[in-house]
Design a protein around this motif. Structure first.
Motif, PDB file in Angstrom:
ATOM      1  N   ILE A   5      23.422  23.631 -34.939  1.00 10.86           N
ATOM      2  CA  ILE A   5      22.374  22.813 -35.540  1.00 10.86           C
ATOM      3  C   ILE A   5      21.046  23.915 -35.653  1.00 10.86           C
ATOM      4  O   ILE A   5      21.004  24.837 -34.955  1.00 10.86           O
ATOM      5  N   ASN A   6      20.132  23.482 -36.706  1.00 12.39           N
ATOM      6  CA  ASN A   6      19.040  24.284 -36.866  1.00 12.39           C
ATOM      7  C   ASN A   6      17.868  23.801 -36.206  1.00 12.39           C
ATOM      8  O   ASN A   6      17.319  22.780 -36.274  1.00 12.39           O
ATOM      9  N   PRO A   7      17.253  24.796 -35.315  1.00 15.96           N
ATOM     10  CA  PRO A   7      16.218  24.386 -34.259  1.00 15.96           C
ATOM     11  C   PRO A   7      14.990  24.893 -34.985  1.00 15.96           C
ATOM     12  O   PRO A   7      14.849  25.982 -35.591  1.00 15.96           O
ATOM     13  N   PHE A   8      13.969  24.042 -34.827  1.00 17.02           N
ATOM     14  CA  PHE A   8      12.439  24.451 -35.254  1.00 17.02           C
ATOM     15  C   PHE A   8      11.620  24.021 -33.985  1.00 17.02           C
ATOM     16  O   PHE A   8      11.934  22.847 -33.346  1.00 17.02           O
ATOM     17  N   PHE A   9      10.642  24.713 -33.781  1.00 17.30           N
ATOM     18  CA  PHE A   9       9.747  24.578 -32.574  1.00 17.30           C
ATOM     19  C   PHE A   9       8.399  24.217 -33.016  1.00 17.30           C
ATOM     20  O   PHE A   9       7.729  25.064 -33.490  1.00 17.30           O
ATOM     21  N   GLY A  10       7.799  23.159 -32.585  1.00 12.17           N
ATOM     22  CA  GLY A  10       6.411  22.642 -32.770  1.00 12.17           C
ATOM     23  C   GLY A  10       5.716  23.185 -31.275  1.00 12.17           C
ATOM     24  O   GLY A  10       5.799  22.419 -30.538  1.00 12.17           O
ATOM     25  N   ILE A  11       4.759  24.150 -31.214  1.00 14.10           N
ATOM     26  CA  ILE A  11       4.361  24.864 -30.198  1.00 14.10           C
ATOM     27  C   ILE A  11       2.962  24.166 -29.834  1.00 14.10           C
ATOM     28  O   ILE A  11       2.190  24.518 -30.800  1.00 14.10           O
ATOM     29  N   GLY A  12       2.427  23.551 -28.843  1.00 14.87           N
ATOM     30  CA  GLY A  12       1.342  23.107 -28.623  1.00 14.87           C
ATOM     31  C   GLY A  12       0.484  23.887 -27.827  1.00 14.87           C
ATOM     32  O   GLY A  12      -0.067  24.940 -27.866  1.00 14.87           O
ATOM     33  N   THR A  13       0.368  23.320 -26.449  1.00 12.40           N
ATOM     34  CA  THR A  13      -0.310  24.083 -25.626  1.00 12.40           C
ATOM     35  C   THR A  13      -0.280  25.308 -25.155  1.00 12.40           C
ATOM     36  O   THR A  13      -1.343  26.243 -25.073  1.00 12.40           O
ATOM     37  N   ASN A  14       0.814  26.017 -25.466  1.00 13.49           N
ATOM     38  CA  ASN A  14       1.215  27.197 -25.090  1.00 13.49           C
ATOM     39  C   ASN A  14       0.534  28.290 -26.198  1.00 13.49           C
ATOM     40  O   ASN A  14       0.311  29.496 -25.781  1.00 13.49           O
ATOM     41  N   PHE A  15       0.065  27.754 -27.360  1.00 15.34           N
ATOM     42  CA  PHE A  15      -0.610  28.608 -28.258  1.00 15.34           C
ATOM     43  C   PHE A  15      -2.178  28.207 -28.023  1.00 15.34           C
ATOM     44  O   PHE A  15      -2.918  29.181 -27.952  1.00 15.34           O
ATOM     45  N   THR A  16      -2.438  27.015 -27.799  1.00 11.57           N
ATOM     46  CA  THR A  16      -4.117  26.777 -27.891  1.00 11.57           C
ATOM     47  C   THR A  16      -4.633  26.756 -26.616  1.00 11.57           C
ATOM     48  O   THR A  16      -5.770  26.284 -26.609  1.00 11.57           O
ATOM     49  N   ASN A  17      -3.997  26.748 -25.534  1.00 12.15           N
ATOM     50  CA  ASN A  17      -4.708  26.604 -24.396  1.00 12.15           C
ATOM     51  C   ASN A  17      -3.888  27.541 -23.293  1.00 12.15           C
ATOM     52  O   ASN A  17      -3.791  26.990 -22.082  1.00 12.15           O
TER      53      ASN A  17
END
Length: 392
Positions: A327-339
């Motif tokens: 299946i095709n995974p997509f990743f929404g990265i939050g705190t690991n980018f902005t904090n």
């Protein structure tokens, strides 16, 4: 911006708030909502924090949609019609909808008003709380040079993995400046594998289409109105009726994944492009999703899973490997980018706790989630929901 202003744009907010606001205006315009701040990490707030936070909120009433911002939305979000954009043109934050109290080191925040209005408070309010907390506690972050180095290193790692990523980090960012710096690097180095940001203001600034799905409150309200068993199904049907060929990712964990799959019938599974995973074991979820699609005779390799739960490079590498050729995974990265700047991030949320259903009658709303820590709402209603859904 004045001394007490952290936000400079009405669009400094997550995309899903605007698309849900449009949906609420269209379908539930008279509904009222109550939200509550939840300090999951039991963080200790500095003296006078509430007073300074209130002053920041006062400045938010001056934020207005600019003509350039409206043109950006018209071009990149054609499913947001002119009637909604006219509404957003006239929208102003009303600080009277937010009630803030401080008792010692504890902060209490309640939001109340029309759902169509109060829906926009959650994300920017959390971003302001986060930034003010670091300012007032004198937190020292890593240098811009080191932040740029770390962000580029992550981007190179994701390039080698050949994964698609997005940035979802508004609500728990260290600061607006850090957020903007990270987005600038992602725009320059991300090329085709960087899908975009959930922050509409920064998407406008860096000429990227904003990205996002629905939030849990959309399904939580449907449960209060239509019952826990049918909430996922009716919420998805209402979403499709509004957005048709656009925005076709379903949220899977408001009342646990097994209940979601009971509602995710063949018609809905075909119409939605994929599912968002936001809590619980990702590998079990992938297996459940594959089995569900196969049971419905749908090829899972034509579908997506958007992962958005506390992602790190190591976790993304592992999930990506597990999904390969399935299946095709997509990743929404939050705190690991902005904090990811050398200080602990805040474990805080703001959740809808009540809504009006008929004749201004308040009803409690809850979220069960796949893990106990992410469940919210009255314990009595959570128990009744679990009993009703045969989850006890």
């Amino acid at each position: 911006m004045n001394e007490f202003s952290i936000l400079s744009s009405l669009l400094d907010n997550d995309f899903y708030k605007f698309i849900m606001q449009n949906a609420v205006i269209k379908l539930f315009p008279s509904t009222k909502a109550k939200y509550k701040f939840i300090n999951r990490g039991n963080h200790s707030f500095p003296k006078n924090f509430a007073k300074i936070l209130k002053k920041n909120l006062q400045t938010m009433s001056n934020l207005k949609l600019s003509n350039k911002e409206r043109i950006f939305l018209e071009k990149n979000c054609p499913y947001l019609d002119s009637k909604y954009l006219d509404y957003l043109d006239s929208y102003q934050y009303n600080p009277k909808e937010v009630h803030i109290y401080q008792y010692g080191r504890n902060i209490h925040i309640d939001i109340e008003g029309l759902w169509s209005r109060t829906i926009l408070w959650e994300v920017p309010l959390m971003a302001i709380i986060s930034e003010l907390y670091y300012q007032l506690t004198g937190a020292k972050r890593i240098s811009n040079k080191k932040l740029i180095f770390l962000t580029k290193k992550k981007i190179d790692f994701y390039k080698k993995l050949k994964v698609y990523i997005g940035e979802y980090g508004t609500r728990r960012r260290f600061s607006y400046k850090v957020h903007k710096l990270v987005l600038n690097i992602l725009k320059k180095k991300g090329n085709s594998f960087f899908m975009g940001s959930s922050n509409v203001h920064l998407s406008h600034l860096f000429s990227k289409k904003p990205i996002g799905t629905q939030g849990h409150e959309w399904i939580m309200f449907h449960a209060a109105k239509y019952g826990f068993n049918l909430a996922d199904k009716i919420a998805m049907e209402n979403w499709l009726n509004l957005y048709g060929k656009n925005l076709k990712i379903a949220l899977s964990d408001t009342y646990t994944t097994p209940i979601f799959f009971q509602n995710f019938n063949k018609k809905l599974a075909n119409l939605f492009d994929g599912i968002r995973h936001d809590s619980g074991d990702p590998y079990s979820f992938i297996t459940e999703t594959l089995n569900h699609y196969k049971k419905l005779k749908i090829n899972p390799y034509k579908k997506k899973i958007i992962f958005s739960d506390n992602l790190t490079p190591t976790k993304i590498a592992s999930i990506s490997s597990f999904c390969k050729k399935k299946i095709n995974p997509f990743f929404g990265i939050g705190t690991n980018f902005t904090n990811d700047v050398g200080v602990p991030s805040l474990n805080i949320v703001i959740k809808m706790v009540k809504a009006t259903i008929k004749k201004n009658k308040w009803v409690s709303v809850i979220k069960l989630s796949n893990i106990k820590e992410k469940s919210t709402g009255e314990k009595k209603i959570i128990f009744l929901a679990k009993k009703n859904l045969h989850l006890l």
